[in-house]
Design an enzyme around this catalytic site. Structure first.
Site, PDB file in Angstrom:
ATOM      1  N   ASP A   1      -8.033  -2.332  14.112  1.00 53.05           N
ATOM      2  CA  ASP A   1      -9.418  -2.539  13.658  1.00 53.05           C
ATOM      3  C   ASP A   1      -9.541  -3.716  12.694  1.00 53.05           C
ATOM      4  O   ASP A   1     -10.565  -3.889  12.039  1.00 53.05           O
ATOM      5  CB  ASP A   1      -9.967  -1.255  13.022  1.00 53.05           C
ATOM      6  CG  ASP A   1      -9.183  -0.822  11.774  1.00 53.05           C
ATOM      7  OD1 ASP A   1      -8.227  -1.538  11.379  1.00 53.05           O
ATOM      8  OD2 ASP A   1      -9.531   0.224  11.194  1.00 53.05           O
TER       9      ASP A   1
ATOM     10  N   HIS B   1      -7.688  -4.307   9.966  1.00 58.46           N
ATOM     11  CA  HIS B   1      -7.329  -4.124   8.549  1.00 58.46           C
ATOM     12  C   HIS B   1      -6.019  -4.823   8.223  1.00 58.46           C
ATOM     13  O   HIS B   1      -5.152  -4.968   9.087  1.00 58.46           O
ATOM     14  CB  HIS B   1      -7.300  -2.638   8.152  1.00 58.46           C
ATOM     15  CG  HIS B   1      -6.154  -1.821   8.677  1.00 58.46           C
ATOM     16  ND1 HIS B   1      -6.316  -0.817   9.598  1.00 58.46           N
ATOM     17  CD2 HIS B   1      -4.830  -1.846   8.384  1.00 58.46           C
ATOM     18  CE1 HIS B   1      -5.142  -0.247   9.847  1.00 58.46           C
ATOM     19  NE2 HIS B   1      -4.224  -0.858   9.139  1.00 58.46           N
TER      20      HIS B   1
ATOM     21  N   GLU C   1      -9.692  -1.262   5.109  1.00 58.10           N
ATOM     22  CA  GLU C   1     -10.387  -0.914   6.343  1.00 58.10           C
ATOM     23  C   GLU C   1     -11.689  -1.705   6.475  1.00 58.10           C
ATOM     24  O   GLU C   1     -12.160  -2.300   5.491  1.00 58.10           O
ATOM     25  CB  GLU C   1     -10.689   0.594   6.331  1.00 58.10           C
ATOM     26  CG  GLU C   1      -9.447   1.478   6.285  1.00 58.10           C
ATOM     27  CD  GLU C   1      -8.736   1.591   7.639  1.00 58.10           C
ATOM     28  OE1 GLU C   1      -8.808   0.648   8.450  1.00 58.10           O
ATOM     29  OE2 GLU C   1      -8.091   2.639   7.870  1.00 58.10           O
TER      30      GLU C   1
ATOM     31  N   ASP D   1       0.830  -1.205   0.000  1.00 58.11           N
ATOM     32  CA  ASP D   1       0.000   0.000   0.000  1.00 58.11           C
ATOM     33  C   ASP D   1       0.863   1.253   0.000  1.00 58.11           C
ATOM     34  O   ASP D   1       2.087   1.164   0.143  1.00 58.11           O
ATOM     35  CB  ASP D   1      -0.970  -0.008   1.204  1.00 58.11           C
ATOM     36  CG  ASP D   1      -0.282  -0.386   2.523  1.00 58.11           C
ATOM     37  OD1 ASP D   1       0.958  -0.411   2.571  1.00 58.11           O
ATOM     38  OD2 ASP D   1      -1.001  -0.653   3.499  1.00 58.11           O
TER      39      ASP D   1
HETATM   40  C1  GLP Z   1      -0.609   0.312   8.609  1.00 55.68           C
HETATM   41  C2  GLP Z   1      -0.205  -0.490   7.377  1.00 55.68           C
HETATM   42  C3  GLP Z   1      -0.500  -1.951   7.542  1.00 55.68           C
HETATM   43  C4  GLP Z   1      -0.005  -2.433   8.897  1.00 55.68           C
HETATM   44  C5  GLP Z   1      -0.716  -1.690   9.991  1.00 55.68           C
HETATM   45  C6  GLP Z   1      -0.270  -2.129  11.384  1.00 55.68           C
HETATM   46  O1  GLP Z   1      -1.887   0.796   8.575  1.00 55.68           O
HETATM   47  N1  GLP Z   1      -0.817  -0.022   6.172  1.00 55.68           N
HETATM   48  O2  GLP Z   1       0.114  -2.694   6.494  1.00 55.68           O
HETATM   49  O3  GLP Z   1      -0.219  -3.805   9.033  1.00 55.68           O
HETATM   50  O4  GLP Z   1      -0.437  -0.321   9.847  1.00 55.68           O
HETATM   51  O5  GLP Z   1       0.893  -1.427  11.744  1.00 55.68           O
HETATM   52  P1  GLP Z   1       1.860  -1.835  12.900  1.00 55.68           P
HETATM   53  O6  GLP Z   1       2.573  -3.046  12.422  1.00 55.68           O
HETATM   54  O7  GLP Z   1       2.785  -0.664  13.038  1.00 55.68           O
HETATM   55  O8  GLP Z   1       1.039  -2.055  14.103  1.00 55.68           O
END
Ligand code: GLP
Length: 260
Positions: free
Chosen positions: A135, A137, A142, A66
């Protein structure tokens, strides 16, 4: 779906083992890279193996999950730059071997379509690293995302923007409102999904992912439909799993040759 409960550093070693085994089997493997804090220990371990043990990425390609829309090309939080710093520049991936959705394109839908074509032209992703949002995702899909979605523009939830504000000097207003993300349908075409989650703040999302009903309300639950999905969690992230003891017993009795 396989669930492994172990300390974070062990999880990183397991994920790195899976990537190393893939690269040794198929030096031209296609990797799926994720941003966020969850994969950082995996990237550290891969960089170490590259430096100390000669693990090579020279023939590999990689696709990112992304990208934020509209962050300047040199913005340090642009995912393209984050991936360069965290992994691409630390191993011998060829320049141009890493691709991501173009969040600065004039025509965003065309950029999304081009990205889908690039992934399929590369033969698809062999192993996709994933994190999970609080949440539920994955990538930036989302709650409410179509379980069949493809790469597209999405609006970030307030929750995600607040979660990610820590990368923007704690200022939620600095977090972009939109992103381009591989869809759930796109991610599901990767041949092996490896999701990492640590910390109590992920416990409910992990419970839903593994044990909840498949639903767009918890987008990661789509992984229950994947034939080869691995969920790597620490004790805190596993704390709401109903069948935690079963997952522990299963992993403890797993034949060593089997790998993830
Ligand atoms: C972001 C990314 C996701 C990731 C998520 C969780 O929103 N787009 O790919 O999995 O955050 O992040 P973290 O690993 O820092 O908790």
């Amino acid at each position: 779906m396989e669930v492994v409960i172990a300390p974070a550093q062990e999880l990183a070693v397991l994920a790195a083992d899976a990537i190393e085994a893939l690269l040794r089997r198929r030096p031209d493997a296609v990797l799926g890279l994720a941003t966020g804090s969850s994969p950082l220990k995996v990237y550290d371990e891969l960089a170490r193996r590259h430096a100390d043990e000669g693990l090579s990425f020279a023939g590999a390609r990689a696709f990112m999950l992304d990208e934020y829309v509209g962050l300047a090309a040199d913005h340090p939080e642009r995912y393209r730059n984050v991936i360069d710093v965290e992994i691409a520049s630390r191993v011998d991936l060829e320049p141009g071997a890493v691709r991501g959705p173009d969040g600065l394109a004039d025509d965003l839908p065309a950029a999304c379509a081009a990205y889908e074509t690039a992934i399929s032209d590369a033969g698809g992703v062999d192993l996709q690293i994933l994190g999970i949002g609080t949440d539920g995702h994955i990538a930036f899909n989302e709650p409410g995302s179509s379980l069949a979605s493809r790469t597209r523009i999405k609006t970030l939830t307030q929750q995600t923007r607040e979660d990610n504000a820590r990368f923007f000097d704690g200022e939620v207003d600095q977090v972009p409102t939109h992103c381009l993300t591989q869809g759930l349908g796109t991610i599901m075409e990767a041949r092996h999904l490896v999701l990492l989650a640590t910390g109590a703040q992920k416990a409910e999302a992990v419970h839903q992912l593994v044990e909840g009903p498949v639903s767009a309300m918890w987008p990661a639950t789509v992984m229950q439909m994947h034939p080869h999905a691995t969920v790597l969690v620490d004790e805190a992230a596993a704390s709401r799993l109903q069948l935690a003891n079963y997952y522990r017993q299963t992993y403890a009795a797993k034949p060593a040759w089997q790998g993830l």
